[in-house]
Design a protein around this motif. Sequence first.
Motif, mmCIF file in Angstrom:
data_model
loop_
_atom_site.group_PDB
_atom_site.id
_atom_site.type_symbol
_atom_site.label_atom_id
_atom_site.label_comp_id
_atom_site.label_asym_id
_atom_site.label_seq_id
_atom_site.Cartn_x
_atom_site.Cartn_y
_atom_site.Cartn_z
ATOM 1 N N ALA A 12 0.830 -1.210 0.000
ATOM 2 C CA ALA A 12 0.000 0.000 0.000
ATOM 3 C C ALA A 12 0.864 1.260 0.000
ATOM 4 C CB ALA A 12 -0.938 -0.004 1.211
ATOM 5 N N VAL A 13 1.946 1.269 0.757
ATOM 6 C CA VAL A 13 2.846 2.425 0.795
ATOM 7 C C VAL A 13 3.509 2.611 -0.576
ATOM 8 C CG1 VAL A 13 5.010 3.299 1.808
ATOM 9 C CG2 VAL A 13 3.240 2.327 3.283
ATOM 10 N N SER A 14 3.926 1.528 -1.201
ATOM 11 C CA SER A 14 4.561 1.610 -2.525
ATOM 12 C C SER A 14 3.589 2.135 -3.569
ATOM 13 C CB SER A 14 5.072 0.235 -2.958
ATOM 14 O OG SER A 14 6.041 -0.230 -2.068
ATOM 15 N N ALA A 15 2.367 1.664 -3.543
ATOM 16 C CA ALA A 15 1.366 2.126 -4.507
ATOM 17 C C ALA A 15 1.059 3.605 -4.301
ATOM 18 C CB ALA A 15 0.090 1.295 -4.375
ATOM 19 N N LEU A 20 1.490 9.309 -6.060
ATOM 20 C CA LEU A 20 1.883 10.684 -5.724
ATOM 21 C C LEU A 20 2.990 11.191 -6.662
ATOM 22 C CD1 LEU A 20 1.772 10.648 -1.817
ATOM 23 C CD2 LEU A 20 0.208 11.790 -3.400
ATOM 24 N N SER A 21 3.983 10.353 -6.942
ATOM 25 C CA SER A 21 5.065 10.803 -7.835
ATOM 26 C C SER A 21 4.545 10.997 -9.254
ATOM 27 C CB SER A 21 6.240 9.821 -7.814
ATOM 28 O OG SER A 21 5.842 8.578 -8.337
ATOM 29 N N SER A 22 3.608 10.189 -9.695
ATOM 30 C CA SER A 22 3.014 10.363 -11.017
ATOM 31 C C SER A 22 2.233 11.665 -11.107
ATOM 32 C CB SER A 22 2.093 9.196 -11.358
ATOM 33 O OG SER A 22 2.807 7.997 -11.405
ATOM 34 N N SER A 27 1.788 17.225 -13.084
ATOM 35 C CA SER A 27 1.565 18.659 -12.861
ATOM 36 C C SER A 27 2.785 19.474 -13.287
ATOM 37 C CB SER A 27 1.224 18.927 -11.397
ATOM 38 O OG SER A 27 2.352 18.656 -10.576
ATOM 39 N N THR A 28 3.972 18.957 -13.106
ATOM 40 C CA THR A 28 5.189 19.656 -13.525
ATOM 41 C C THR A 28 5.244 19.779 -15.039
ATOM 42 O OG1 THR A 28 6.352 18.763 -11.604
ATOM 43 C CG2 THR A 28 7.702 19.661 -13.373
ATOM 44 N N VAL A 29 4.916 18.708 -15.748
ATOM 45 C CA VAL A 29 4.926 18.729 -17.215
ATOM 46 C C VAL A 29 3.877 19.697 -17.738
ATOM 47 C CG1 VAL A 29 4.431 17.349 -19.267
ATOM 48 C CG2 VAL A 29 5.903 16.427 -17.480
#
Length: 148
Positions: A12-15, A20-22, A27-29
């Motif tokens: 669950a933490v990995s997912a 979040l990183s995606s 948003s940065t792109v």
Amino acid sequence: MQWLAGFLVLTAVSAAAGVLSSLHLLSTVQQHSADSPPQVAAPPAVQAFGPGARLRKIAPVVTNLASPPGAWIRVEASVITDQVNEDEANVLVARVGEDVVAYLRTISPAQIEGARGLQYLREDLNERAAIRSSGKVRELIIETLVVQ
């Protein structure tokens, strides 16, 4: 049972970290694409050859190799010449073609095997063409090469 609970928590933490990183990357792109001006076309590439250079085809060469006895090779090539008149260019292309045949009769399939062998063949033929033409041939381009 504890290992199963630990495994589920870790999954669950990995997912969540992946999601979040995606979202952050997305948003940065989007922000950079909205802020940046439209792309301007790149300047034209610098030509490797002068304006008087011409590509001239050599007649296809079919000849036998030095060894084994039943090995044949077919090469289609072109040469890039500097400013040369048509009559001189025709003679030059014929001489280079004859020189290619003479060279190919001295090699074996093992010598032109792989990327390195093809590179050596290209370099040797370029050198021979430049010498044969007294520097009027800028480059010999191998278009097709078939060994049977």
